[in-house]
Design a protein around this motif. Structure first.
Motif, mmCIF file in Angstrom:
data_model
loop_
_atom_site.group_PDB
_atom_site.id
_atom_site.type_symbol
_atom_site.label_atom_id
_atom_site.label_comp_id
_atom_site.label_asym_id
_atom_site.label_seq_id
_atom_site.Cartn_x
_atom_site.Cartn_y
_atom_site.Cartn_z
ATOM 1 N N GLY A 267 -10.211 5.919 11.642
ATOM 2 C CA GLY A 267 -8.872 5.635 12.130
ATOM 3 C C GLY A 267 -7.801 5.810 11.074
ATOM 4 N N VAL A 268 -6.545 5.784 11.529
ATOM 5 C CA VAL A 268 -5.400 5.991 10.644
ATOM 6 C C VAL A 268 -4.249 5.086 11.037
ATOM 7 N N HIS B 162 -2.145 5.952 6.040
ATOM 8 C CA HIS B 162 -3.421 5.491 5.497
ATOM 9 C C HIS B 162 -4.557 5.949 6.385
ATOM 10 N N ARG B 163 -5.640 6.406 5.759
ATOM 11 C CA ARG B 163 -6.879 6.736 6.445
ATOM 12 C C ARG B 163 -7.904 5.643 6.134
ATOM 13 N N PHE B 164 -8.439 5.044 7.179
ATOM 14 C CA PHE B 164 -9.454 4.011 6.979
ATOM 15 C C PHE B 164 -10.802 4.646 6.664
ATOM 16 N N ILE C 62 6.490 2.172 2.252
ATOM 17 C CA ILE C 62 7.072 3.024 1.218
ATOM 18 C C ILE C 62 5.987 3.672 0.362
ATOM 19 N N THR C 63 5.079 2.864 -0.159
ATOM 20 C CA THR C 63 4.048 3.386 -1.065
ATOM 21 C C THR C 63 2.781 3.806 -0.340
ATOM 22 N N HIS C 64 2.613 3.352 0.889
ATOM 23 C CA HIS C 64 1.429 3.624 1.721
ATOM 24 C C HIS C 64 0.188 2.888 1.231
ATOM 25 N N ALA C 65 0.346 1.957 0.298
ATOM 26 C CA ALA C 65 -0.791 1.202 -0.210
ATOM 27 C C ALA C 65 -1.320 0.264 0.868
ATOM 28 N N GLU C 66 -2.635 0.247 1.050
ATOM 29 C CA GLU C 66 -3.268 -0.600 2.048
ATOM 30 C C GLU C 66 -4.058 -1.709 1.376
#
Length: 378
Positions: free
Chosen positions: A27-28, A43-45, A91-95
């Protein structure tokens, strides 16, 4: 399309259409520009590490998106993980995995999105707890999860829909359980954990297996059931908060829509809007309206009326700029689903067509400024 009874009706119906994803297709989280229609994956899980199969509508707080994954986050629940609460920075896409469910008393396999009250995020996990799912609270300050209520079947079984917070009380639905085993509308005091069954579905004409979220209007809770009604194709219902009685019911018949699934209702311009994943003029799903004053239902748009317009709408609709936006599970130029817009007059436009790398079951969009954010389960 084959239909399934019980608490997994809507979810299994969707999985039967698209098939089970390979292990790496976890998922994404994606963003789509509301004007240009361009998409970006935030983000890609990856599965057990950071979550797998996000079905939840996202919640935005500041620059951070919050949601849940159905699986992943650890090795429990048969080795696939029991699901997570996660955050993604826009903003940073950090998960970050904020909490990984264990499948014990804390619950497991969250399906729905989260709602915020103060520093607390409230949500539901469809299973585990005392065996029938839980309502949980996650404290953003302490990073701790606590169970607010564990269902015991008689008071509900399998909460799928997103919670509604009104006047300090949480309201929701369960897909099963209750007096007849066909699902309930419940209320819950988040401070004390005291839960009450507002309405218990009988499984006949009044509907069965409510999977979507509720909306409150003038003392009435409106929602949908995935099955039941006069033709067993689902209903739109209204339940009075004052009396607990079902005060409104519309039964889908097929041409006017069938099987609302897990999508809830959206209130816009005096009408309730929703989708069904089947039925309509081309048996590909519809966008419908219900007038809460008169009770009349109308088909606003039948999917399949033109090439690549999308098939099988799923997820809640969201209003922006005088139009409504949503997602479909199939169709579009790549046949992997779409993000679409529809006017109050019923004119539909495809904003974005999903590709193989950004498709799957979606739970509706979250608008932030001029972008729509969402999750795709594969």
């Amino acid at each position: 399309m084959r239909r399934f009874g019980g608490m997994f009706a809507g979810l299994l119906a969707c999985i039967s259409i698209i098939g089970i994803a390979p292990a790496h297709a976890a998922g994404v989280v994606f963003a789509v520009d509301a004007y240009a229609g361009k998409a970006k994956i935030l983000h890609r899980f990856h599965g057990r590490v950071d979550g797998k199969s996000p079905f939840s509508q996202l919640t935005n707080i500041g620059s951070t998106l919050y949601g849940t994954t159905w699986k992943g986050g650890g090795g429990g629940c048969g080795g696939d993980g029991c699901g997570t609460v996660f955050s993604v920075d826009r903003i940073t896409h950090a998960e970050k995995v904020l909490y990984a469910f264990t499948g014990g008393k804390d619950g497991g396999n969250p399906q729905a999105g989260l709602i915020k009250s103060g520093s607390i995020l409230y949500g539901t996990a469809t299973s585990y707890g005392a065996g029938h799912g839980v309502v949980f609270a996650f404290d953003l300050k302490s990073g701790r999860e606590r169970v607010v209520h564990a269902f015991n079947y008689t008071d509900g079984d399998g909460p799928f829909g997103k919670l509604l917070l009104a006047n300090g009380v949480l309201f929701g639905t369960t897909a099963g359980g209750g007096a007849s085993g066909e699902g309930v509308v419940f209320s819950l005091d988040p401070a004390t954990g005291a839960e009450s069954v507002v309405y218990s579905f009988g499984g006949g004409g009044d509907g069965t297996s409510p999977l979507g979220s509720l909306i409150g209007l003038s003392g009435t809770l409106y929602g949908t059931t995935s099955l039941g009604g006069s033709k067993n194709r689902g209903t739109v219902f209204g339940v009075s908060l004052a009396t607990g009685a079902e005060t409104y019911r519309y039964s889908f018949r097929g041409a006017d829509g069938a099987y609302p699934g897990s999508a809830g209702l959206t209130y816009f311009d005096g009408l309730l809007f929703g989708t069904t994943d089947d039925g309509g003029a081309f048996d590909s799903g519809i966008v419908f309206t219900v007038d809460p004053a008169s009770g009349n239902e109308s088909v606003l748009y039948s999917f399949g009326s033109k090439e690549a317009d999308g098939l099988i709408p799923n997820g809640n609709l969201v209003q922006f700029g005088g139009n409504l936006y949503g997602t479909t599970l199939g169709g579009g130029s790549n046949d992997w689903g779409t993000v679409f817009s529809i006017t109050p007059a019923g004119d539909e436009t495809v904003l974005y067509s999903f590709t193989f790398t950004t498709h799957g079951i979606t739970a509706g969009l979250r608008k932030v400024h001029s972008r729509f954010y969402g999750t795709a389960s594969e």
